[in-house]
Write an enzyme that holds these catalytic residues in place. Structure first.
Site, PDB file in Angstrom:
ATOM      1  CG  ASP A  33      -1.839   1.115   1.332  1.00  0.00           C
ATOM      2  OD1 ASP A  33      -1.935   1.881   0.359  1.00  0.00           O
ATOM      3  OD2 ASP A  33      -2.490   1.264   2.375  1.00  0.00           O
ATOM      4  CE1 TYR A  78      -5.667   7.567  -3.608  1.00  0.00           C
ATOM      5  CE2 TYR A  78      -6.734   5.486  -4.116  1.00  0.00           C
ATOM      6  CZ  TYR A  78      -5.999   6.288  -3.257  1.00  0.00           C
ATOM      7  OH  TYR A  78      -5.603   5.791  -2.044  1.00  0.00           O
TER       8      TYR A  78
HETATM    9  N1  SAM Z   1      -3.409   4.527  -0.726  1.00  0.00           N
HETATM   10  C1  SAM Z   1      -2.399   5.449  -0.887  1.00  0.00           C
HETATM   11  C2  SAM Z   1      -2.188   5.924  -2.276  1.00  0.00           C
HETATM   12  O1  SAM Z   1      -1.912   5.140  -3.163  1.00  0.00           O
HETATM   13  O2  SAM Z   1      -2.327   7.115  -2.485  1.00  0.00           O
HETATM   14  C3  SAM Z   1      -1.163   5.005  -0.187  1.00  0.00           C
HETATM   15  C4  SAM Z   1      -1.395   5.291   1.269  1.00  0.00           C
HETATM   16  S1  SAM Z   1      -0.197   4.970   2.422  1.00  0.00           S
HETATM   17  C5  SAM Z   1      -0.320   6.466   3.358  1.00  0.00           C
HETATM   18  C6  SAM Z   1       1.379   5.056   1.616  1.00  0.00           C
HETATM   19  C7  SAM Z   1       2.529   4.909   2.606  1.00  0.00           C
HETATM   20  O3  SAM Z   1       3.633   4.255   1.989  1.00  0.00           O
HETATM   21  C8  SAM Z   1       3.072   6.218   3.134  1.00  0.00           C
HETATM   22  O4  SAM Z   1       2.738   6.371   4.487  1.00  0.00           O
HETATM   23  C9  SAM Z   1       4.582   6.134   2.934  1.00  0.00           C
HETATM   24  O5  SAM Z   1       5.336   6.656   3.995  1.00  0.00           O
HETATM   25  C10 SAM Z   1       4.748   4.630   2.773  1.00  0.00           C
HETATM   26  N2  SAM Z   1       5.995   4.244   2.081  1.00  0.00           N
HETATM   27  C11 SAM Z   1       6.546   4.853   0.996  1.00  0.00           C
HETATM   28  N3  SAM Z   1       7.681   4.232   0.667  1.00  0.00           N
HETATM   29  C12 SAM Z   1       7.852   3.214   1.545  1.00  0.00           C
HETATM   30  C13 SAM Z   1       8.859   2.219   1.715  1.00  0.00           C
HETATM   31  N4  SAM Z   1       9.933   2.152   0.901  1.00  0.00           N
HETATM   32  N5  SAM Z   1       8.716   1.330   2.716  1.00  0.00           N
HETATM   33  C14 SAM Z   1       7.635   1.386   3.555  1.00  0.00           C
HETATM   34  N6  SAM Z   1       6.670   2.320   3.443  1.00  0.00           N
HETATM   35  C15 SAM Z   1       6.773   3.212   2.439  1.00  0.00           C
END
Ligand code: SAM
Length: 278
Positions: free
Chosen positions: A156, A224
């Site tokens: 996600d 989105y």
């Molecule tokens: N549903 C959402 C969208 O597509 O717009 C995504 C929501 S969720 C908040 C995405 C999360 O992925 C963020 O909190 C971000 O910090 C996390 N994220 C980004 N890169 C990452 C990584 N390499 N490892 C773990 N988490 C990550």
């Protein structure tokens, strides 16, 4: 007009939403975190100016991203991993399944988790389940270090730029496969074929290099860009486009988007998407 308007601009496309107040605006080590109270859509989370969710339609995305792999799994999934997903919505949906014994989340940015817990109670309630264990780390490294541990893995993530970049490469998909137990299924946030066809194609290719059964599911999320987003669902064990089991009547009453019929229907793609994926 009762409030002011905020605009998300990315990939040559913009959308504008009327907001009442800004509840949170913080710069973490990884990204700018903003939460707004909107006029029509409930609370809204933005990271680096990109809308991550609104209260009004997040159920679509979170129900589909979690239940497609859960019900495509042949057998009873016991261990789940969420990569990213710091808002807690994927956790909330997984926690509806009593079959799951362990629900891990690996989110890179602890400040997203903190902001969600403070300002997004509708999604962050996913953290309340005692089966949830939180790991604040880079998901691409976490999967490399957890071979053979999970029945379902849900990615996600944010979009390919920024900290999410490593989650869109072939090496990551190879490590996702290694993280699975027999029967395992993955589902990854796979963008919109209208706006980012090259990303949809790239993820599909990376998945096909590593998994026997790969399919793209599309679903409607109005806030989105283009109103559509998709999940790449993949497994080595069975065709993922039909559910292995039906929803229980109790759960069917609680879910608002995912049904066993929607599971199969979401994989039926128009011609241009089919050609993109071939
Ligand atoms: N549903 C959402 C969208 O597509 O717009 C995504 C929501 S969720 C908040 C995405 C999360 O992925 C963020 O909190 C971000 O910090 C996390 N994220 C980004 N890169 C990452 C990584 N390499 N490892 C773990 N988490 C990550």
């Amino acid at each position: 007009m009762t409030g002011r308007w905020i605009t998300e601009v990315a990939n040559g496309y913009g959308q504008t939403i009327e907001v009442k107040t800004c509840l949170c605006s913080r710069q973490s080590r990884f990204q700018k975190i903003e939460v707004y109270e909107t006029v029509k859509l409930g609370r809204l989370l933005m990271l680096d100016g990109i809308i991550q969710l609104t209260d009004s339609d997040e159920f679509v995305y979170h129900e589909m991203l979690t239940n497609l792999p859960f019900y495509a799994h042949t057998g009873i999934p016991r261990r789940a991993l969420v990569i990213g997903g710091g808002d807690g919505g994927a956790l909330r949906e997984l926690a509806r399944h009593p079959e799951l014994e362990k629900i891990d989340i690996c989110e890179i940015d602890g400040e997203v988790i903190a902001a969600a817990k403070e300002f997004l109670p509708q999604t962050a309630c996913g953290y309340d389940d005692p089966r949830v264990a939180v790991h604040v780390a880079d998901g691409s490294e976490f999967v490399r270090e957890h071979a053979g541990e999970y029945d379902i893995v849900i990615v996600d993530s944010t979009d390919p730029g920024g900290p999410g970049a490593p989650l869109f490469g072939e090496e990551f998909y190879a490590n996702l496969k290694r993280a699975l137990r027999p029967g395992g299924v993955i589902a990854t946030q796979s963008e919109s074929p209208f706006l980012l066809p090259e990303v949809v194609r790239q993820l599909n290719r990376a998945a096909k290099k590593n998994f026997r059964f790969v399919a793209y599911a599309g679903f409607a999320v109005p806030t989105y860009p283009t109103g559509m987003i998709g999940a790449c669902v993949a497994s080595d064990w069975r065709d993922v486009t039909t559910p292995d089991r039906q929803l229980s009547p109790e759960l069917a009453k609680k879910l608002r988007y995912y049904t066993s019929q929607v599971h199969a229907a979401s994989f039926a793609m128009p011609g241009f998407v089919g050609r993109l994926l071939d």
